[in-house]
Design a protein around this motif. Structure first.
Motif, PDB file in Angstrom:
ATOM      1  N   ASP A   1       5.910  20.857  12.154  1.00 11.81           N
ATOM      2  CA  ASP A   1       7.070  21.242  11.367  1.00 11.81           C
ATOM      3  C   ASP A   1       7.043  20.394  10.104  1.00 11.81           C
ATOM      4  OD1 ASP A   1       8.049  23.101  13.177  1.00 11.81           O
ATOM      5  OD2 ASP A   1       9.281  21.641  14.239  1.00 11.81           O
ATOM      6  N   TRP A   2       7.365  21.002   8.973  1.00  6.58           N
ATOM      7  CA  TRP A   2       7.261  20.272   7.699  1.00  6.58           C
ATOM      8  C   TRP A   2       8.385  20.696   6.760  1.00  6.58           C
ATOM      9  CZ3 TRP A   2       6.784  23.550   3.565  1.00  6.58           C
ATOM     10  CH2 TRP A   2       6.266  24.832   3.825  1.00  6.58           C
ATOM     11  N   CYS A   3       8.710  19.766   5.838  1.00  6.87           N
ATOM     12  CA  CYS A   3       9.689  20.058   4.802  1.00  6.87           C
ATOM     13  C   CYS A   3       9.327  19.265   3.549  1.00  6.87           C
ATOM     14  CB  CYS A   3      11.092  19.686   5.293  1.00  6.87           C
ATOM     15  SG  CYS A   3      12.401  20.096   4.113  1.00  6.87           S
ATOM     16  N   PHE A   4       9.331  19.953   2.435  1.00  6.85           N
ATOM     17  CA  PHE A   4       9.077  19.321   1.141  1.00  6.85           C
ATOM     18  C   PHE A   4      10.382  18.759   0.624  1.00  6.85           C
ATOM     19  CE2 PHE A   4       8.814  18.988  -3.370  1.00  6.85           C
ATOM     20  CZ  PHE A   4       7.489  18.928  -3.748  1.00  6.85           C
ATOM     21  N   ILE A   5      10.415  17.444   0.362  1.00  8.95           N
ATOM     22  CA  ILE A   5      11.619  16.800  -0.160  1.00  8.95           C
ATOM     23  C   ILE A   5      11.219  15.885  -1.307  1.00  8.95           C
ATOM     24  CG2 ILE A   5      13.564  15.276   0.370  1.00  8.95           C
ATOM     25  CD1 ILE A   5      13.388  16.160   3.255  1.00  8.95           C
ATOM     26  N   GLY A   6      11.713  16.197  -2.528  1.00  5.15           N
ATOM     27  CA  GLY A   6      11.324  15.355  -3.660  1.00  5.15           C
ATOM     28  C   GLY A   6      12.209  15.578  -4.867  1.00  5.15           C
ATOM     29  N   ALA A   7      12.172  14.614  -5.775  1.00  6.24           N
ATOM     30  CA  ALA A   7      12.917  14.739  -7.027  1.00  6.24           C
ATOM     31  C   ALA A   7      12.307  15.857  -7.867  1.00  6.24           C
ATOM     32  CB  ALA A   7      12.855  13.417  -7.788  1.00  6.24           C
ATOM     33  N   PRO A   8      13.124  16.525  -8.682  1.00  2.00           N
ATOM     34  CA  PRO A   8      12.586  17.543  -9.593  1.00  2.00           C
ATOM     35  C   PRO A   8      12.193  16.919 -10.925  1.00  2.00           C
ATOM     36  CG  PRO A   8      14.977  17.601  -9.660  1.00  2.00           C
ATOM     37  CD  PRO A   8      14.609  16.477  -8.728  1.00  2.00           C
ATOM     38  N   GLU A   9      11.150  17.477 -11.544  1.00  7.31           N
ATOM     39  CA  GLU A   9      10.731  16.977 -12.852  1.00  7.31           C
ATOM     40  C   GLU A   9      10.678  18.126 -13.848  1.00  7.31           C
ATOM     41  OE1 GLU A   9       6.767  15.341 -12.451  1.00  7.31           O
ATOM     42  OE2 GLU A   9       5.868  17.285 -12.859  1.00  7.31           O
ATOM     43  N   ASP A  10      10.785  17.783 -15.111  1.00  4.76           N
ATOM     44  CA  ASP A  10      10.556  18.759 -16.169  1.00  4.76           C
ATOM     45  C   ASP A  10       9.227  18.423 -16.840  1.00  4.76           C
ATOM     46  OD1 ASP A  10      11.159  21.032 -17.563  1.00  4.76           O
ATOM     47  OD2 ASP A  10      13.130  20.325 -18.216  1.00  4.76           O
ATOM     48  N   ASN A  11       8.689  19.361 -17.615  1.00  2.42           N
ATOM     49  CA  ASN A  11       7.383  19.205 -18.291  1.00  2.42           C
ATOM     50  C   ASN A  11       6.264  19.012 -17.267  1.00  2.42           C
ATOM     51  OD1 ASN A  11       8.945  19.174 -20.672  1.00  2.42           O
ATOM     52  ND2 ASN A  11       9.088  16.936 -20.630  1.00  2.42           N
ATOM     53  N   VAL A  12       6.295  19.862 -16.265  1.00  2.00           N
ATOM     54  CA  VAL A  12       5.377  19.760 -15.127  1.00  2.00           C
ATOM     55  C   VAL A  12       3.912  19.794 -15.570  1.00  2.00           C
ATOM     56  CG1 VAL A  12       4.630  20.946 -13.023  1.00  2.00           C
ATOM     57  CG2 VAL A  12       7.062  20.831 -13.616  1.00  2.00           C
ATOM     58  N   HIS A  13       3.120  18.878 -15.025  1.00  2.00           N
ATOM     59  CA  HIS A  13       1.663  18.833 -15.246  1.00  2.00           C
ATOM     60  C   HIS A  13       1.286  18.629 -16.714  1.00  2.00           C
ATOM     61  CE1 HIS A  13       0.094  20.557 -11.161  1.00  2.00           C
ATOM     62  NE2 HIS A  13       0.925  19.564 -11.003  1.00  2.00           N
ATOM     63  N   THR A  14       2.185  17.980 -17.467  1.00  2.00           N
ATOM     64  CA  THR A  14       1.867  17.553 -18.833  1.00  2.00           C
ATOM     65  C   THR A  14       1.819  16.033 -18.849  1.00  2.00           C
ATOM     66  OG1 THR A  14       4.115  17.150 -19.681  1.00  2.00           O
ATOM     67  CG2 THR A  14       3.379  19.447 -19.600  1.00  2.00           C
ATOM     68  N   PRO A  15       1.483  15.426 -19.990  1.00  2.58           N
ATOM     69  CA  PRO A  15       1.548  13.955 -20.084  1.00  2.58           C
ATOM     70  C   PRO A  15       2.990  13.455 -20.175  1.00  2.58           C
ATOM     71  CG  PRO A  15       0.020  14.879 -21.715  1.00  2.58           C
ATOM     72  CD  PRO A  15       0.803  16.020 -21.162  1.00  2.58           C
ATOM     73  N   ASN A  16       3.944  14.372 -20.207  1.00  9.51           N
ATOM     74  CA  ASN A  16       5.335  14.020 -20.462  1.00  9.51           C
ATOM     75  C   ASN A  16       6.277  14.411 -19.330  1.00  9.51           C
ATOM     76  OD1 ASN A  16       4.557  13.214 -23.189  1.00  9.51           O
ATOM     77  ND2 ASN A  16       4.299  15.413 -23.541  1.00  9.51           N
ATOM     78  N   GLU A  17       5.817  14.330 -18.114  1.00  9.82           N
ATOM     79  CA  GLU A  17       6.668  14.622 -16.972  1.00  9.82           C
ATOM     80  C   GLU A  17       7.877  13.688 -16.998  1.00  9.82           C
ATOM     81  OE1 GLU A  17       2.983  16.072 -14.023  1.00  9.82           O
ATOM     82  OE2 GLU A  17       4.071  14.223 -13.575  1.00  9.82           O
ATOM     83  N   ILE A  18       9.064  14.246 -16.746  1.00  6.55           N
ATOM     84  CA  ILE A  18      10.274  13.426 -16.833  1.00  6.55           C
ATOM     85  C   ILE A  18      11.166  13.670 -15.615  1.00  6.55           C
ATOM     86  CG2 ILE A  18      11.499  15.132 -18.250  1.00  6.55           C
ATOM     87  CD1 ILE A  18      12.772  12.651 -19.707  1.00  6.55           C
ATOM     88  N   VAL A  19      11.715  12.583 -15.051  1.00  4.57           N
ATOM     89  CA  VAL A  19      12.553  12.647 -13.855  1.00  4.57           C
ATOM     90  C   VAL A  19      13.814  11.817 -14.095  1.00  4.57           C
ATOM     91  CG1 VAL A  19      12.703  12.052 -11.401  1.00  4.57           C
ATOM     92  CG2 VAL A  19      10.580  12.992 -12.323  1.00  4.57           C
ATOM     93  N   ASP A  20      14.929  12.296 -13.580  1.00  3.77           N
ATOM     94  CA  ASP A  20      16.205  11.584 -13.654  1.00  3.77           C
ATOM     95  C   ASP A  20      16.250  10.512 -12.562  1.00  3.77           C
ATOM     96  OD1 ASP A  20      19.116  11.048 -13.084  1.00  3.77           O
ATOM     97  OD2 ASP A  20      19.335  12.455 -14.761  1.00  3.77           O
ATOM     98  N   LYS A  21      16.643   9.301 -12.937  1.00  2.00           N
ATOM     99  CA  LYS A  21      16.629   8.206 -11.960  1.00  2.00           C
ATOM    100  C   LYS A  21      17.579   8.420 -10.792  1.00  2.00           C
ATOM    101  CE  LYS A  21      15.099   4.361 -14.906  1.00  2.00           C
ATOM    102  NZ  LYS A  21      15.517   3.091 -15.540  1.00  2.00           N
ATOM    103  N   ARG A  22      18.666   9.173 -11.036  1.00  2.60           N
ATOM    104  CA  ARG A  22      19.563   9.454  -9.916  1.00  2.60           C
ATOM    105  C   ARG A  22      18.843  10.243  -8.814  1.00  2.60           C
ATOM    106  NH1 ARG A  22      24.153  12.125 -13.611  1.00  2.60           N
ATOM    107  NH2 ARG A  22      22.207  12.760 -14.632  1.00  2.60           N
ATOM    108  N   ASP A  23      17.937  11.115  -9.240  1.00  2.78           N
ATOM    109  CA  ASP A  23      17.195  11.917  -8.256  1.00  2.78           C
ATOM    110  C   ASP A  23      16.155  11.073  -7.527  1.00  2.78           C
ATOM    111  OD1 ASP A  23      18.753  14.008  -9.164  1.00  2.78           O
ATOM    112  OD2 ASP A  23      17.257  14.667 -10.628  1.00  2.78           O
ATOM    113  N   VAL A  24      15.613  10.077  -8.221  1.00  3.46           N
ATOM    114  CA  VAL A  24      14.717   9.121  -7.564  1.00  3.46           C
ATOM    115  C   VAL A  24      15.485   8.356  -6.485  1.00  3.46           C
ATOM    116  CG1 VAL A  24      13.263   7.082  -7.907  1.00  3.46           C
ATOM    117  CG2 VAL A  24      13.318   8.892  -9.655  1.00  3.46           C
TER     118      VAL A  24
END
Lengths: 304, 304, 304
Positions: C267-290
């Motif tokens: 059984d599996w579940c993907f759980i992670g913060a969301p990022e914008d600019n996926v797979h670029t040099p500029n991926e960005i994540v909100d610290k609250r989600d971290v």
């Protein structure tokens, strides 16, 4: 066909097969005293929502997937496919979320092909919707959503009535990428030494496969089974005089994909009745093909 | 090259490799007394139509697939591909059904691309057709259908003559989705602890890989092998002074796919001569590349 | 976030994860005396460049992939993708070959989409290039290449500090077809009987998933996890009052693909913060989600 109708009406989209698994476990426990031989029933968390029945000294395993195609509710009214359902505006969809029962229609954006529903309220994110079951029976046909593969499940259950030696497997996730046959096949091979498989599933009416002409023995689909095994099956079918048709396709797949790619040397053959209106709410099968399907499985499980 | 010609002439499309497997078993039993070391020969139903030879104390396994591309007869005169054969109208195709021998031409519908044959009678549904073998040898080249991968098989058989420690695997289904390496790899890893693999197969002449410039060590194709293993192989090749070329591709695959995705920690590297006219009846390879291929395998099996 | 920055700066494209694996092994050996419980550390050739940490009596395993997307140098100046990097002309790429350090720009042919580099000298065939790491931190965000999945690795390492019972897995090849989780999952299931998984990875900001709204629990992507497991996780997250969002996608994948298709009933579940600019040099994540990501993992590892 009362049993088939009941099977078609239970929602069990890929990943959420628990309802149908529970129905099958109850059915098996009620019926098995009437069967010629009493199977060992394997189920529980180590098999997720799958079930294995072991009769006598097995040489061959029958795989019937219990899951179906459907739709997942995404954001707003958007829908995402589960497996490959046919999409036609107006198809009636049903489901259940924490608010209550859902009964709505499929909406297809004509320009983009985007899928959505028309329910009067928002449906909870992640809820599965399945086709509404309108089960129709005539003297010569059965028609319903999800004959693929409730008819394959029905065939396996009817086969249990007379089976002496063999394994019956009820698998999950077949319509959406697979995910259970790999471990079921490993367990069966390692525990029972069985490596002959029959795939109890439903195939397509095509220019070479016609309703009423008998169960289909598939010589290949997107994958190619081992020729020598297929030849043995053809000889047994011919000798038994059971009406059957030979299929040759370049696409399509089944639980056999996981047998072919798994780490055991399985021989496999897809054998099932052909249906028209594939993956719609109106799948239709000729009863003669249902009968020859069950008849061929009975012979093969004795002679293979 | 008499052995290579014989190998190219035996029909063994994916799924129906029994004829070639039987030839190989006979050849092995006749020749092994002439080899430096005598292998354990593993074959039989648990290996379907595959063969494993175990020499001495193995550290590395060589995989050579014995199957080929071809065509399956569908309905009427229609053909469905086995693997990815090149299709050009007029290619000569041969086969056998219950009525007798078949010798015909490939027909390609110019507008739809649909494939069919022009044989004078209907061919039995499901019959496999393969390219007619026109084996051509010059001082510097060999040319035939199915050098991919009968040349990889030939390389493995020649390697057996001097091999002290190692495993040789003859696998099936490589051209059509795989299906045997998963269980062969599991067996070899669990029984012998071997997790180093070399893929004895044929690759492509491209803008970066030229005929006559030496055997190809592939740094990647559609999959990426573990870098540290590839680096060891490159160093051994360089130290041995064997002519070789480095390939980098974004597509293409081999038996390595099943090693990469299987449940054992295999390191693998594709090493093979390059050919032109890939997957046609006219595949051509430079003999210098055949020689450096065998030479590199001999060194690697000693030093890896 | 010093640790995260260090992780983002170490080159580890799929297939060549050795540098990052070595960093992690050193980090683990230095830090583990500060952790609440001391894990068994499994690494070495049988695990290639993967690492498994076993804490106490594990019931659940966390998978964090250590590899990244990138590019392989082909012939001349050509580049071939590793995984699915975003390609925009001018992206800064770095690497190393036998001649020395490389620092260049991505070139994209406008008409054909063909990829190349603009380095002043030829780069050795097969060399991997990765995005140059420009790590940027604000009060509310982190931004860098390779937050996918160095942030998932960071989350797993932080989780180690307080973990009592559970397994942490650092896997390879996730961005390019997979290849390690199959054997890691088999080992863990057979040795520890663990079949519950959490995928510590980064997902996408979309119309239904917003930065700052909490960690994402994915109800599905291209694959569909078992519903009953996901429901248990949702209940735990709700009861714990941890901010979270529910994702429903029809595409995308993760290490879960190998769990779903492997020969154990995970059984599996993907759980992670969301990022914008996926797979670029500029991926960005909100610290609250971290923060909510780490918080949810801590709760789940106790209560699942």
């Amino acid at each position: 066909m009362q049993l088939l109708q009941t099977l078609c009406q239970i929602a069990a989209p890929s990943g959420n097969e628990a309802l149908l698994a529970n129905f099958l476990l109850n059915y098996i426990h009620q019926q098995k005293s009437n069967w010629n031989a009493s199977p060992t029933v394997l189920s529980g968390e180590e098999f997720q929502d799958c079930i294995i029945l072991v009769f006598g000294k097995p040489r061959t395993a029958v795989f019937a997937h219990i899951d179906s195609i459907g739709f997942t509710v995404r954001y707003g009214r958007q829908l995402v496919r589960i497996g490959g359902p046919d999409v036609e505006a107006g198809y009636r969809l049903v489901g259940q979320d924490r608010v209550g029962a859902i009964d709505c229609r499929l909406v297809v954006d004509e320009s983009t092909g985007a899928l959505s529903h028309d329910f009067h309220r928002e449906i909870e994110r992640g809820t599965e919707l399945t086709f509404y079951c309108d089960f129709r029976e005539t003297e010569s046909t059965v028609q319903s959503c999800y004959l693929d593969n409730r008819l394959g499940v029905w065939n396996a259950l009817r086969l249990c009535e007379t089976l002496q030696d063999g394994i019956i497997v009820f698998s999950c996730w077949e319509e959406h990428g697979g995910g259970s046959v790999a471990y079921l096949a490993k367990y069966i091979y390692e525990k029972y030494g069985v490596r002959q498989a029959l795939i109890s599933d439903i195939t397509w009416v095509t220019e070479g496969v016609h309703p009423g002409k008998g169960v289909v023995i598939s010589l290949r689909d997107s994958l190619i089974p081992r020729r020598s095994y297929i030849e043995r099956i053809r000889r047994i079918a011919e000798d038994a005089g059971i009406p059957h048709q030979l299929e040759v396709e370049g696409s399509g797949g089944s639980d056999a994909k996981e047998l072919q790619h798994g780490a055991q040397p399985w021989d496999w053959c897809f054998i099932g009745a052909p249906e028209d209106n594939v993956h719609t709410p109106n799948e239709i099968v000729d009863k003669r093909d249902v009968n020859s399907m069950l008849g061929l499985y009975q012979v093969l499980m004795r002679e293979l």
